[in-house]
Design a protein around this motif. Sequence first.
Motif, mmCIF file in Angstrom:
data_model
loop_
_atom_site.group_PDB
_atom_site.id
_atom_site.type_symbol
_atom_site.label_atom_id
_atom_site.label_comp_id
_atom_site.label_asym_id
_atom_site.label_seq_id
_atom_site.Cartn_x
_atom_site.Cartn_y
_atom_site.Cartn_z
ATOM 1 N N TRP A 151 -4.143 -4.485 0.822
ATOM 2 C CA TRP A 151 -5.342 -3.664 1.002
ATOM 3 C C TRP A 151 -6.170 -3.752 -0.285
ATOM 4 N N HIS B 148 0.816 -1.214 0.000
ATOM 5 C CA HIS B 148 0.000 0.000 0.000
ATOM 6 C C HIS B 148 0.856 1.274 0.000
ATOM 7 N N GLN C 220 -4.016 1.872 5.272
ATOM 8 C CA GLN C 220 -5.436 1.546 5.438
ATOM 9 C C GLN C 220 -5.688 0.037 5.410
ATOM 10 N N TRP D 247 -12.229 -5.781 3.164
ATOM 11 C CA TRP D 247 -11.439 -4.548 2.990
ATOM 12 C C TRP D 247 -9.967 -4.831 2.748
ATOM 13 N N TYR E 289 -13.719 3.036 4.129
ATOM 14 C CA TYR E 289 -12.683 4.027 3.822
ATOM 15 C C TYR E 289 -11.358 3.589 4.424
ATOM 16 N N ASN E 290 -11.330 3.491 5.759
ATOM 17 C CA ASN E 290 -10.075 3.223 6.462
ATOM 18 C C ASN E 290 -10.423 2.381 7.685
ATOM 19 N N ASP F 49 -15.426 -4.053 1.173
ATOM 20 C CA ASP F 49 -15.227 -2.781 0.463
ATOM 21 C C ASP F 49 -15.746 -2.928 -0.960
#
Length: 417
Positions: A270, A244, A262, A316, A389-390, A328
């Motif tokens: 990720w 990432h 993240q 995610w 998102y995170n 996600d």
Amino acid sequence: MITRPCSPASFRRRLLRRACAVSVTAGLVLGPSVTPAAAATSVSCAAVVAPVTSTAVDGAWSAATRRLAALAGPASFPFGATGGGAYRRTNAYAWTSGFYPASLWLAFGRTHDPAWQTLARRYTDRLLPVAGWRGTHDLGFMIGLPVGLARTLDPERAALYDRALRVAAESLSSRWNARIGALQSATYAGRWGLIVDSAMNAPLLIEQGQAAGSVAGRRLARLGLAHLITLRRDFVRADGSTIHRQAYDPRTGRLLGPVPGQGLSAASTWARGQAWAIAGFARGYALTGDDRLLEAARRVAAYWTAHVPAGCVPAWDLDVSRDSAPRDSSAAAIAAYGLLTLADAEPDSERAAADRDHAVRTLGTLVAAPWLPAADASGVRGVLQGQTYNVPADRREGTYAWGDAYLLAALALLDVS
Ligand code: GLY
């Protein structure tokens, strides 16, 4: 005055022509007539999900346009919401500001309704001053995506959009470090940092450099290509998964190593980062025809298709397999967009069919509830649900402007009628 409408088929061709200087293959086939890919690497996703149908695509646009209209109004940019919390909005300088204007242009491209053009122009005009801002590396998202669409769909104002795209490319190039061979993304704990998401920003330099055709333009295009080659060298692992974030020494160019972000850890993959890599390398290859980018795009795409679970929407992080883990859906939408972009530029027809097959099955999932509730469902905010998102900071799923925009961009690439 209203821009001359284009048919959905030519709209798609025009989108791809901007993204694909090398080759544009025949139109996409939807629905049951999609041939299962001979060379598919997909394991469970493609086995359980049917390809998206034209009827489902129509339903998706109808739900999406209703929800996009509901987000219009205040002079701020839609960002997103989680759970029952307030829908958050930002100013033009957030990294996400370009996604809602991009969705508005895509709605105009789909419907040819001048009301969408008016709204899209209004939001795009608010964004244009950001092009000169050198404090961000996200100008591909903030200017390249929405203004690139505006340039395609609103030729009457081409000069305005061309200027903004050129200025944005020059601003982005100011972040170049020749020792590292990349544009700085950010600072991570005081260190010079690079993020895999930047694969989506570098194509702005290539595109604008190619459009300029001058000595300065050729430099921009060289920097954009070099940035993607550095990402390929330092971010794509041997198995096709991606890192990432990485830190570097800006004086020597030395790679210092991964920085957690993240994802689950610095050693994991990720999900959205992997999807950004697919789309960024695919777009870079489509623009340049550079075989190194094709090889990178193929590898990261193959890792994706081999690791997403049944239903095509991953957790995610691709190293998390629990069913209860936050998902996600934005990663799935971005991957579908990237796979379609790759399929259109891919010289190997079997690989192209496999990538296209995975994308249309992913979209088959995403255009239905719970990811995209029907147009008449009440209390729904934003377009695509089930985005994160995170997760290390907030585990809740929600809706965000980037997932909305890339879902619609992927659907736009399907238009053939
Ligand atoms: N570029 C930041 C993100 O994808 O969350």
